[in-house]
Design an enzyme around this catalytic site. Structure first.
Site, PDB file in Angstrom:
ATOM      1  CG  ASP A 124      51.246  63.334 -52.540  1.00  0.00           C
ATOM      2  OD1 ASP A 124      52.349  62.777 -52.811  1.00  0.00           O
ATOM      3  OD2 ASP A 124      50.303  62.718 -52.380  1.00  0.00           O
ATOM      4  CG  ASP A 142      53.555  59.542 -56.336  1.00  0.00           C
ATOM      5  OD1 ASP A 142      53.949  58.671 -55.553  1.00  0.00           O
ATOM      6  OD2 ASP A 142      52.893  60.625 -55.918  1.00  0.00           O
TER       7      ASP A 142
END
Length: 170
Positions: A124, A142
């Site tokens: 991330d 995402d």
């Protein structure tokens, strides 16, 4: 379908899933190659690139579960991906909105699945915040999943609205 005719299905939209996957992979590769874990670079007053590892699911749920979650979320991603491919195959190619949504969700699911299989965690790096409030760090996979899900929700709302209007007209 009659013999000799060909029905174009939503599978022709798989190219979009592939592009979404590769953009996600490329951005994660850039972050891993150019950032130390935890390093953060300010981009805007409310946005940083911050290299983080997510061993769990959304918002790091089950991140400390001992490792089984890697395979659990992997099985979910494979199952959802199979279902999305099935839905694409069942759809007409000209159902643009839902085919794009399915392809984006598929590309995102495969992007995070790749990370889980190769690294054991999801990479991330997108960090949004306001003052002292921080949204959990996320990635482009995402983002693709959220955009696709939002598109499907909007489509369902619009279809429901159209169904109500057509039933009122009769």
């Amino acid at each position: 379908m009659t013999v000799g005719t060909y029905k174009r299905t939503g599978l022709i939209w798989l190219w979009l899933a592939v592009i979404a996957f590769f953009i996600d992979w490329a951005t994660k590769s850039f972050v891993v190659s150019n950032f130390q874990l935890g390093e953060s670079v300010n981009v805007l007053p409310v946005f940083n690139f911050t290299y983080a590892r997510n061993y769990g699911a959304a918002f790091s749920m089950l991140a400390d579960a001992g490792g089984w979650q890697r395979w659990f979320f992997g099985v979910i991603a494979v199952s959802v991906s199979g279902l999305l491919i099935y839905w694409l195959k069942q759809q007409a190619a000209n159902k643009y909105w839902s085919n794009i949504a399915y392809a984006l969700i598929l590309g995102g699911a495969l992007g995070n699945l790749y990370d889980r299989i190769i690294h054991g965690y999801v990479i991330d790096f997108l960090h949004v915040y306001w003052d002292t409030s921080h949204f959990p760090i996320f990635n482009l996979a995402d983002t693709w999943i959220c955009i696709g899900a939002a598109m499907l929700i909007l489509e369902a709302i619009m279809e429901s609205k159209n169904d109500k209007e057509s039933s009122n007209d009769s």
